[in-house]
Design an enzyme around this catalytic site. Structure first.
Site, mmCIF file in Angstrom:
data_model
loop_
_atom_site.group_PDB
_atom_site.id
_atom_site.type_symbol
_atom_site.label_atom_id
_atom_site.label_comp_id
_atom_site.label_asym_id
_atom_site.label_seq_id
_atom_site.Cartn_x
_atom_site.Cartn_y
_atom_site.Cartn_z
ATOM 1 N N GLY A 67 -14.403 5.119 -50.283
ATOM 2 C CA GLY A 67 -13.959 6.763 -50.287
ATOM 3 C C GLY A 67 -14.838 7.510 -51.022
ATOM 4 C CB THR A 71 -22.086 8.981 -56.230
ATOM 5 O OG1 THR A 71 -22.204 9.209 -57.452
ATOM 6 C CG2 THR A 71 -22.084 7.596 -55.981
ATOM 7 C CB ALA A 133 -18.434 9.219 -59.815
ATOM 8 N N GLY A 135 -14.736 6.085 -56.554
ATOM 9 C CA GLY A 135 -14.846 5.779 -55.014
ATOM 10 C C GLY A 135 -14.143 4.450 -54.843
ATOM 11 N N GLY A 146 -15.090 1.173 -56.912
ATOM 12 C CA GLY A 146 -14.551 1.514 -58.521
ATOM 13 C C GLY A 146 -15.149 2.822 -59.048
ATOM 14 C CB ALA A 148 -20.305 5.370 -61.123
ATOM 15 C CB CYS A 164 -18.529 14.077 -55.892
ATOM 16 S SG CYS A 164 -18.872 12.572 -56.968
#
Length: 200
Positions: A67, A71, A133, A135, A146, A148, A164
């Site tokens: 998701g 990035t 971040a 995702g 996961g 970052a 993002c």
């Protein structure tokens, strides 16, 4: 490690966890790469660097199935992939994302950085800029991808994208906020500790 190789390892770990194996936590620093989330077409609009510029800087571009938007991952950034069964932890997808934010806020607190959530945007923020971040992807009830966390990341790489998809929102790192970042080994230890507390 290259992004694609790490993704393959995640998929193997995911299969094992789906089959009832122990949950996993994978930690990696990637070689310089820009990744798009599942909605790659929309994410591609937030890539502002030319192909020539990316080649010059040695940055790969990969379409991912996580998701989130666009990035950057690279050296000095700790990427954490928890492979966990959401049902076992009584978590919805939204609850899982919020839990990851809370884990990273707790880890950053222990490392001396006051971080928080932003109700307008997913991720973890310090001094008004994104330091971490998120995702994720949930497949067969088990998480992939996961978080970052920018530790000593060269933040100039983020100039290649609209991070993002959030224009006008800056990016920061532990090094930037603290003046000197803790050693990566210490950051890993603290993050692992907080993840274990949250998911054990």
């Amino acid at each position: 490690m290259g992004y694609r190789e790490a993704w393959e390892r995640q998929e193997c770990a995911h299969e094992a966890v789906v089959a009832g194996g122990e949950e996993r936590l994978l930690l990696v620093e990637h070689r310089a790469v820009i990744t798009f989330g599942r909605r790659a077409e929309a994410a591609a609009k937030n890539l502002v660097a030319s192909a020539g510029r990316l080649a010059e800087m040695g940055v790969e571009v990969v379409e991912s199935d996580r998701g989130g938007d666009i990035t950057f991952h690279g050296p000095g950034q700790l990427v954490v992939y928890p492979i966990v069964r959401l049902n076992e932890h009584g978590l919805s997808v939204g609850g899982y994302v919020r839990k990851l934010e809370e884990v990273m806020i707790a880890a950053l607190g222990e490392l001396g950085v006051g971080a928080k959530k932003d109700k307008e945007a997913i991720g973890v923020w310090a001094e008004g800029k994104k330091i971490c971040a998120l995702g994720v992807r949930i497949k067969r009830g088990v998480s992939l991808h996961g978080v970052a966390l920018n530790v000593t990341t060269d933040l100039r790489y983020f100039d290649l994208i609209v991070p993002c998809g959030l224009s006008g929102r800056g990016v920061t790192s532990l090094e930037k906020v603290l003046g000197k970042a803790p050693a990566m080994e210490k950051v890993k230890r603290v993050v692992v500790e907080k993840m274990k507390e949250a998911f054990e």
